[in-house]
Design an enzyme around this catalytic site. Structure first.
Site, PDB file in Angstrom:
ATOM      1  N   VAL A 123       0.836  -1.199   0.000  1.00 42.34           N
ATOM      2  CA  VAL A 123       0.000   0.000   0.000  1.00 42.34           C
ATOM      3  C   VAL A 123       0.873   1.253   0.000  1.00 42.34           C
ATOM      4  O   VAL A 123       0.588   2.229  -0.695  1.00 42.34           O
ATOM      5  CB  VAL A 123      -0.931  -0.004   1.231  1.00 42.34           C
ATOM      6  N   GLU A 124       1.944   1.218   0.776  1.00 39.94           N
ATOM      7  CA  GLU A 124       2.784   2.401   0.949  1.00 39.94           C
ATOM      8  C   GLU A 124       3.634   2.713  -0.285  1.00 39.94           C
ATOM      9  O   GLU A 124       3.707   3.860  -0.718  1.00 39.94           O
ATOM     10  CB  GLU A 124       3.714   2.206   2.158  1.00 39.94           C
ATOM     11  N   SER A 125       4.296   1.697  -0.833  1.00 40.68           N
ATOM     12  CA  SER A 125       5.324   1.966  -1.843  1.00 40.68           C
ATOM     13  C   SER A 125       5.319   0.995  -3.006  1.00 40.68           C
ATOM     14  O   SER A 125       6.209   1.056  -3.858  1.00 40.68           O
ATOM     15  CB  SER A 125       6.703   1.892  -1.175  1.00 40.68           C
TER      16      SER A 125
END
Length: 520
Positions: A123-125
Site C-alpha cells: 500500500v505504501e510503496s
C-alpha cells in the site's frame, strides 16, 4: 526459522466402546462402572494417519495466519475490485517483494503481530524501496524524516536508513507497536495512525464519543487519504487470502531466507563489494538501497545485505582483503585557501570522513601538507542506483518542449521558482526528485520543463532511434559513446556489460540514440 505446517487430517480419534455396557444395572440398581469396557476400547484404539504438508510459498504462509475481519464496506469493495482488475500490479509487487518478504514475515511472527501488516509496504510503496512520495516520505515503509529519526533510523549524505529494508522494517514495526498501545490496542486505529498520526485518530474518536456516535474506525472523521488507507489494506488482505477465488495468480516466493545481513566492519566501495560477491554493482545496490553514494557510509552502518547463496563466499573474499584496500585513495596536496569543507565538497565526501581518515581533531589544515581522500573505484556514472544517478534520470525524463536549468539563489523557494516559470510547485518538485516542502540549497541546480509535453514527446519520437551497432576493430566503449553522443554508463547498462567492459570486433551493441546529436 519457523516453518508453518498445514495439518490436512489432524487429531487422534479414540474409540469410546459400547455405551450400553456401562448402562447395565447391577444388583444394587445402579449403573455398573464400565472399567473393562474402557480398557478394551483404549487397547483397540488406532491413530488416524496424519498428512502433513510443509508450506513452501510465503504467500500461503501469510494466508494461513490472517485473522483480521474484512467488513462489507464500500471502499473495501472498490479497492478489492481494483486489485482484481489489475493482476499485473500484484505480479510486479510480488517480484519486488521476493528478497525481503520472508524477513518481514519472520519479524512479524517473532513479535506476534498481525500478519496483515506484511502487506503495508504494498500500500505504501508498491514494495519499491526507492519510492519517494509527495509528502517527503521515503522507502519501503514510507517514513518521513522526523519519524525515521524518532524510531532510530540514520540519515546523512552517504546513507538513508528509510530505504535500508531490514533497518526500516524494524523501525516500522516498532512504530506500529507504539501506535497500537497509544490507540487503546485497536489495530485499525493503529494502522490509520501510521498514515496520519495518533493524535488525529485519538481526537477523532474523542469527538465521536462526545457526540454519542460510534467510535469504530468506519465512523471517524479523518483525512481523505487515511479514510482510504485502511480499506485499501483490508481489501488487499482479502484478495491475497482468496487469490484462487478471485482468479489472482501471485508469483510464488520461497518460504526460505533469501538474504543475509553481513557485518563488514568498515567503509567499502560498492563496486568492490559487488566484485567480491560475484554480483554487478546494480544487483548489490538493489539489495542495499539505503546507500546514497558509491560506497557504504564512513561511520556505518557497517553491514551489507547479500543473497544467501553468495554470503559465505563474500565473507571469505572480504577477509582476504585488507581494510585499506576497500577504498581507492587519492593523495591531495593542500593549497592556500583550502578548507576541509571545500575539499570535502570537491571530492563528494564529508568533513567528518576526511577528519577520520586523516586523524584530524580540529578544523585546521596546513597548505603544503597532504590529505588522503577516498574516491570511487569507477566513474560515478556507473553507480546507476546512487542518489545522483537516480536524480539525473529523473531530471532528464522529457516533460515538455523545452528544458531549462535553474541555479538556486538566496531567497528562492520551490513555490517562488514555480510561479516565476508558470508551472506547478508539485511539478517542479517531481521533475527534480523532490517533495514540495523540501528545502533548497544555494547553488543547487533545478530542471524546469516548459511547453506542451505531448508535442515534445512527438518530436522526441521523431529523432530517437534504436541502433544495433557492430563493433569494429579499434573501437572502444568511449569511442562509440562519443560518436553517438551517449554515456559509457548507458552503453554498459543497455548491453548488460557490468561484469566485463571488454568488447570484441563483430560484437553487436544496442544503442538508444538521438539522431540529431550523432557525430559525423
Amino acid at each position: 526459522m519457523r516453518v508453518p505446517i498445514l495439518f490436512v487430517a489432524g487429531g487422534i480419534a479414540l474409540l469410546t466402546g459400547c455405551q450400553t455396557l456401562s448402562n447395565q444395572p447391577t444388583s444394587e440398581g445402579t449403573p455398573a462402572a464400565p472399567i473393562a469396557a474402557e480398557k478394551v476400547a483404549v487397547e483397540s484404539a488406532q491413530p488416524e494417519v496424519i498428512e502433513v504438508v510443509e508450506v513452501t510459498d510465503i504467500w500461503q504462509r501469510i494466508r494461513l495466519d490472517m485473522q483480521m475481519d474484512i467488513p462489507d464496506e464500500k471502499l473495501v469493495r472498490q479497492y478489492r475490485d481494483w486489485y482484481i482488475k489489475h493482476p499485473q500490479h500484484l505480479k510486479r509487487v510480488s517480484e519486488r517483494a521476493t528478497p525481503f518478504m520472508f524477513l518481514i514475515v519472520e519479524e512479524l511472527e517473532r513479535r506476534n503481530l498481525p500478519i496483515e501488516l506484511a502487506l503495508l509496504p504494498i500500500v505504501e510503496s508498491a514494495f519499491d524501496p526507492f519510492a519517494y512520495s509527495h509528502g517527503a516520505a521515503s522507502g519501503l515503509w514510507q517514513f518521513t524524516s522526523p519519524m525515521a529519526r524518532h524510531f532510530g533510523l540514520q540519515m546523512n549524505w552517504w546513507y538513508d536508513g528509510r530505504r535500508d529494508v531490514p533497518a526500516a522494517t524494524i523501525a516500522a514495526l516498532d512504530m506500529l507497536e507504539y501506535l497500537y498501545d497509544k490507540t487503546g490496542n485497536n489495530w485499525l486505529y493503529a494502522i490509520a495512525a501510521y498514515n496520519t498520526g495518533e493524535g488525529r485518530v485519538i481526537n477523532a474518536a474523542k469527538r465521536n464519543k462526545k457526540k454519542g456516535i460510534p467510535t469504530d474506525f468506519w465512523h471517524l472523521n479523518l483525512p481523505r487519504e487515511t479514510e482510504r488507507y485502511v480499506p485499501q489494506l483490508l481489501a488487499l488482505a482479502d484478495v491475497i487470502k482468496n487469490a484462487d477465488k478471485y482468479g489472482i495468480v501471485l508469483t510464488p516466493i520461497s518460504n526460505q531466507p533469501k538474504i543475509e545481513i553481513v557485518e563488514i566492519g568498515s567503509q567499502i566501495d560498492l563496486a568492490l563489494a559487488a566484485e567480491l560477491a560475484d554480483m554487478t554493482t546494480s544487483e548489490l545496490h538493489k539489495l542495499n538501497p539505503g546507500f546514497n553514494r558509491w560506497a557504504t557510509a564512513p561511520a556505518g552502518p557497517h553491514n551489507l545485505v547479500l543473497p544467501v547463496e553468495k554470503a559465505e563466499a563474500f565473507k571469505v573474499a572480504l577477509n582476504d582483503t585488507q581494510t585499506s584496500d576497500r577504498l581507492n585513495w587519492e593523495r591531495y596536496k593542500i593549497k592556500s585557501g583550502d578548507s576541509l569543507g571545500v575539499i570535502a565538497k570537491r571530492y563528494r565526501t564529508t568533513v567528518s570522513a576526511l577528519k577520520s581518515v586523516n586523524d584530524i581533531n580540529g578544523n585546521t589544515i596546513v597548505a603544503g601538507k597532504f590529505l588522503l581522500i577516498p574516491v570511487a573505484a569507477k566513474n560515478l556514472d556507473e553507480y546507476l542506483l546512487s542518489a545522483d544517478q537516480r536524480k539525473n534520470r529523473k531530471q532528464n525524463q522529457t516533460r515538455g518542449q523545452q528544458k531549462l536549468t535553474y541555479k538556486v539563489r538566496s531567497g528562492d523557494s520551490l513555490w517562488k521558482i514555480a510561479k516565476q516559470h508558470k508551472v506547478k510547485t508539485s511539478q517542479l518538485a517531481s521533475w527534480n526528485s523532490m517533495a514540495p516542502k523540501d528545502p533548497l540549497q544555494i547553488g543547487q541546480k533545478l530542471v524546469i520543463w516548459t511547453g506542451d509535453s505531448t508535442a515534445s514527446k512527438q518530436s522526441l519520437t521523431e529523432v530517437m532511434r534504436t541502433i544495433n551497432y557492430k563493433v569494429r576493430s579499434g573501437d572502444s566503449l568511449a569511442r562509440i559513446a562519443s560518436k553517438f553522443n551517449v554515456k559509457v554508463s548507458d552503453l554498459v547498462r543497455w548491453n548488460s556489460l557490468e561484469k566485463s567492459k571488454y568488447i570484441q570486433p563483430g560484437q553487436t551493441l544496442k544503442l538508444y540514440v538521438d539522431m540529431t546529436k550523432v557525430r559525423a
